[in-house]
Design a protein around this motif. Sequence first.
Motif, PDB file in Angstrom:
ATOM      1  N   ILE A  72      -0.134  -8.156   1.437  1.00 18.39           N
ATOM      2  CA  ILE A  72       0.068  -9.171   0.391  1.00 18.39           C
ATOM      3  C   ILE A  72       1.555  -9.495   0.256  1.00 18.39           C
ATOM      4  O   ILE A  72       1.939 -10.672   0.144  1.00 18.39           O
ATOM      5  CB  ILE A  72      -0.516  -8.665  -0.942  1.00 18.39           C
ATOM      6  CG1 ILE A  72      -2.044  -8.614  -0.856  1.00 18.39           C
ATOM      7  CG2 ILE A  72      -0.085  -9.574  -2.094  1.00 18.39           C
ATOM      8  CD1 ILE A  72      -2.695  -7.945  -2.052  1.00 18.39           C
ATOM      9  N   LEU A  73       2.404  -8.459   0.273  1.00 16.81           N
ATOM     10  CA  LEU A  73       3.841  -8.685   0.182  1.00 16.81           C
ATOM     11  C   LEU A  73       4.356  -9.450   1.393  1.00 16.81           C
ATOM     12  O   LEU A  73       5.212 -10.337   1.265  1.00 16.81           O
ATOM     13  CB  LEU A  73       4.578  -7.351   0.052  1.00 16.81           C
ATOM     14  CG  LEU A  73       4.342  -6.575  -1.245  1.00 16.81           C
ATOM     15  CD1 LEU A  73       5.028  -5.215  -1.177  1.00 16.81           C
ATOM     16  CD2 LEU A  73       4.845  -7.368  -2.439  1.00 16.81           C
ATOM     17  N   ARG A 101      -5.275   1.004   0.730  1.00 20.76           N
ATOM     18  CA  ARG A 101      -4.722   0.296  -0.419  1.00 20.76           C
ATOM     19  C   ARG A 101      -3.260  -0.056  -0.185  1.00 20.76           C
ATOM     20  O   ARG A 101      -2.806  -1.159  -0.509  1.00 20.76           O
ATOM     21  CB  ARG A 101      -4.874   1.150  -1.673  1.00 20.76           C
ATOM     22  CG  ARG A 101      -6.329   1.346  -2.116  1.00 20.76           C
ATOM     23  CD  ARG A 101      -6.433   2.404  -3.188  1.00 20.76           C
ATOM     24  NE  ARG A 101      -7.819   2.589  -3.637  1.00 20.76           N
ATOM     25  CZ  ARG A 101      -8.234   3.611  -4.363  1.00 20.76           C
ATOM     26  NH1 ARG A 101      -7.358   4.543  -4.741  1.00 20.76           N
ATOM     27  NH2 ARG A 101      -9.504   3.706  -4.727  1.00 20.76           N
ATOM     28  N   ILE A 102      -2.511   0.906   0.380  1.00 22.26           N
ATOM     29  CA  ILE A 102      -1.101   0.644   0.673  1.00 22.26           C
ATOM     30  C   ILE A 102      -0.971  -0.473   1.700  1.00 22.26           C
ATOM     31  O   ILE A 102      -0.124  -1.368   1.576  1.00 22.26           O
ATOM     32  CB  ILE A 102      -0.412   1.931   1.177  1.00 22.26           C
ATOM     33  CG1 ILE A 102      -0.379   2.975   0.063  1.00 22.26           C
ATOM     34  CG2 ILE A 102       0.992   1.640   1.671  1.00 22.26           C
ATOM     35  CD1 ILE A 102       0.110   4.341   0.513  1.00 22.26           C
ATOM     36  N   ALA A 115      -3.079  -2.902   2.260  1.00 24.06           N
ATOM     37  CA  ALA A 115      -3.409  -4.174   1.623  1.00 24.06           C
ATOM     38  C   ALA A 115      -2.237  -4.694   0.808  1.00 24.06           C
ATOM     39  O   ALA A 115      -1.934  -5.895   0.814  1.00 24.06           O
ATOM     40  CB  ALA A 115      -4.640  -4.004   0.736  1.00 24.06           C
ATOM     41  N   LEU A 116      -1.553  -3.788   0.094  1.00 23.94           N
ATOM     42  CA  LEU A 116      -0.382  -4.197  -0.694  1.00 23.94           C
ATOM     43  C   LEU A 116       0.730  -4.711   0.213  1.00 23.94           C
ATOM     44  O   LEU A 116       1.359  -5.740  -0.090  1.00 23.94           O
ATOM     45  CB  LEU A 116       0.106  -3.012  -1.528  1.00 23.94           C
ATOM     46  CG  LEU A 116       1.366  -3.255  -2.358  1.00 23.94           C
ATOM     47  CD1 LEU A 116       1.133  -4.375  -3.363  1.00 23.94           C
ATOM     48  CD2 LEU A 116       1.793  -1.974  -3.070  1.00 23.94           C
ATOM     49  N   ILE A 117       0.977  -4.002   1.320  1.00 25.23           N
ATOM     50  CA  ILE A 117       2.020  -4.440   2.253  1.00 25.23           C
ATOM     51  C   ILE A 117       1.676  -5.805   2.832  1.00 25.23           C
ATOM     52  O   ILE A 117       2.541  -6.683   2.970  1.00 25.23           O
ATOM     53  CB  ILE A 117       2.206  -3.397   3.378  1.00 25.23           C
ATOM     54  CG1 ILE A 117       2.796  -2.110   2.814  1.00 25.23           C
ATOM     55  CG2 ILE A 117       3.116  -3.939   4.473  1.00 25.23           C
ATOM     56  CD1 ILE A 117       2.901  -0.994   3.826  1.00 25.23           C
TER      57      ILE A 117
END
Length: 269
Positions: free
Chosen positions: A22-23, A15-16, A18-20
């Motif tokens: 996206i950012l 999840r982390i 995926a967030l990175i």
Amino acid sequence: MTLEQAARTRKNLGRIGALIFILFFGSVLDSCVARFREPLFTVHLLPGTSELVEGQVDHDLKELSQLRVERSHDAVQLTIDRFQPGYWLGGNMWIGAISAATAAPHGTYELLVFALDKPRKAPVAAFRAIVYPDEAALRASYLSLIRRAFDVAPGRVALALVPALALVLGLMYLLGRRMERLLAELGRAEVFMVKAAPGGYDLYFGLGRRHGVEEGMMVQVVAENDRLICDAVVRQVYEDNAVALADDRAEKLPHGAVVVRTAGAEKTE
């Protein structure tokens, strides 16, 4: 670390990651959009600041005295410092800086660079310098949303996220290997590939000879919650991996499906 802890940690890392990602993608997109929307050869300044600029010129220009700068106001100056080869495609280029005086009124200024041996109507470079009254006005002019909100260039944000993403992926890889070992100790292995085969589907999994798997052995295929999906027969065995043939129920296995070497598993005749 137990198997459950490793699985939970890997899921959170995913999840982390995926967030990175996206950012990172958002930062790159923000940088590209801002760059394409920004008029070429435009410099944004506060009074008393400067910014580096550059421009291409002919190879026959060797002396700074062969270039002349015209400006619309003395409050904003363009100073040419040196010549040097081009960064990417060679050629000849000049390097300089546009600076605003400490008392420069806010507004737009034009600066033109001419080669003395070229026609007067054809400048070799033309810049527009915009001077803002304060920091707030300068930040409000940024076309990049990231830079406007945090005063940080989006390209730098994207570069900073690369090692963070690499670290997360590396940790996920190490945890994956740890989970493989823990599963193997329990006689289990995740299915990492499914291929159509005569009579059903070949399931590739990470148990081999050193784990006690033999050709003709019957194994079970279960979901993450240990729900039985189907049985399969091992038909190829390698040192660390094996291939088992399952029926049509294995066509679309759920994510995380596991092959289980059951206790007292026997060969089929």
